[in-house]
Scaffold this motif. Structure first.
Motif, short mmCIF file in Angstrom:
data_model
loop_
_atom_site.label_atom_id
_atom_site.label_comp_id
_atom_site.label_asym_id
_atom_site.label_seq_id
_atom_site.Cartn_x
_atom_site.Cartn_y
_atom_site.Cartn_z
N GLU A 1 0.91 -0.66 0.08
CA GLU A 1 0.34 -0.25 -0.25
C GLU A 1 1.24 1.19 -0.13
O GLU A 1 2.38 0.71 -0.11
N GLU A 2 0.27 2.60 0.40
CA GLU A 2 0.88 3.58 -0.12
C GLU A 2 2.07 3.55 0.90
O GLU A 2 3.51 4.17 0.66
N ALA B 1 1.86 9.24 2.02
CA ALA B 1 1.62 8.70 2.78
C ALA B 1 1.88 8.27 4.44
O ALA B 1 1.92 7.72 4.62
#
Ligand code: TXA
Ligand code: MG
Length: 322
Positions: free
Chosen positions: A79-80, A215
């Motif tokens: 994910e980010e 993020a």
């Protein structure tokens, strides 16, 4: 007693190690943190051999070492926040626990049957050379018998497996490891980031980056990783922490300027440098253990920077043995 074969980590040695892994056998190799006991991450048999050689409980999952983020993404879903952390800190002493991809070819055993996988790009020329030649992930826990002190030199690995029926086919000697304590382990999933194990990458460094990253990971409460639940990193001697005096017969692990003294004594860093202390921690514990003293008294170590990881390991070394 036959020790394992230790070979120089030159181009020829690394090529031989890669071939040994391809043959399904185990190889110990240096990283910037500690030595790893490596096997083909995609082979159930090699992973089983790692658990057996270490005497490790099968519910405690393994770290898969990869050469770069692209190789990591074959195994794990980033994910980010995970991508940002990987871009910033790899290669380096940071392990990211992420969901396994649907097409993940790593043995389910590296995940102890779970749906996440731990991945790391080590910052060591020998490890990276080996990974690139091998071309796929290498599962590698620290190259010690389960519950014992992690090895920071090739000779320590040979000592660990001297009496073990199953041992690495060879040990690549890359000298003493630089950092000396294991990687920091962080889990990144469902938009949350949590610390599972303190280690060579400090929380200060992670927070500094997190604060400036789009993020920005939300730090969840620390959950221990499965490997952190029991007594660990233990010498044969008992360990007495936050010692301000030395009792009769004790060995002394000192830190900083001190007037304390003992027949068996090492100072992790006479100048009070925590990185120097981490570098020598496991080697000195081994040496003081070999002195035969029944107890190792350890002076207080500041709970900051890599001192957090040092104190974590020392607390586990001092924990009641099962
Ligand atoms: O510096 C290091 O991390 C060294 C070098 C060789 O890379 N490796 C190492 O491996 O310390 P090991 O097996 O001694 O420690 C791995 C830690 C354990 O606490 C384990 O429970 C945790 O990582 N771990 C591995 N996979 C996990 C997963 N899928 N979920 C949660 N924790 C995981
Ligand atoms: Mg370990």
């Amino acid at each position: 007693m036959k020790l394992c074969e230790i070979i120089r980590a030159d181009a020829q040695g690394v090529a031989r190690a890669a071939q040994t892994l391809l043959d399904g056998r185990l190889v110990a190799f240096p990283t910037e943190t500690v030595y790893g006991l490596g096997g083909d991450a995609e082979s159930d048999a090699a992973i089983t051999a790692i658990y057996t050689a270490k005497g490790r409980p099968s519910r405690n999952p393994l770290i898969v070492h990869v050469s770069d983020l692209a190789m990591a993404q074959r195994y794990g879903r980033f994910e980010e926040a995970a991508t940002a952390l990987a871009r910033h800190f790899w290669p380096g002493p940071l392990t990211l626990v992420v969901p396994r991809t649907d097409f993940c070819a790593a043995s389910p055993r590296v995940s102890a049957g779970g749906d996440t996988i731990a991945l790391r790009v080590p910052n060591h020329p020998v490890a990276l050379d080996l990974l690139r030649r091998f071309g796929r992930g290498i599962a590698a826990p620290s190259a010690n018998r389960s519950g014992r002190i992690s090895p920071t030199q090739a000779e320590h690995v040979a000592e660990e497996f001297a009496t073990s029926p199953l041992r690495p086919s060879l040990i690549l000697d890359g000298g003493a490891t630089k950092i000396g304590v294991e990687s920091t382990v962080m889990e990144c999933r469902q938009g949350r980031v949590s610390l599972l194990r303190s280690g060579g990458l400090t929380q200060e460094a992670i927070h500094a980056v997190a604060a400036t990253t789009a993020a920005s990971p939300r730090m969840a409460d620390a959950l221990p990783s499965p490997g952190m639940l029991e007594s660990h990193y233990a010498p044969r001697a008992l360990v007495r922490l936050v010692a301000t005096e030395v009792r009769a017969g004790e060995a002394l692990l000192a830190f900083g300027a001190t007037t304390l003294a003992a027949a068996a004594m090492r100072n992790l860093s006479p100048t009070g440098d925590l990185e120097e202390a981490a570098h020598y921690l496991y080697a000195y514990l081994r040496e003081l253990d070999a002195s035969g003293a029944p107890t190792i008294a350890v002076m207080p170590i500041p709970e900051e920077g890599v001192g957090v990881a040092i104190n974590d390991r020392l607390r586990r070394a001092a924990a009641q043995r099962v």
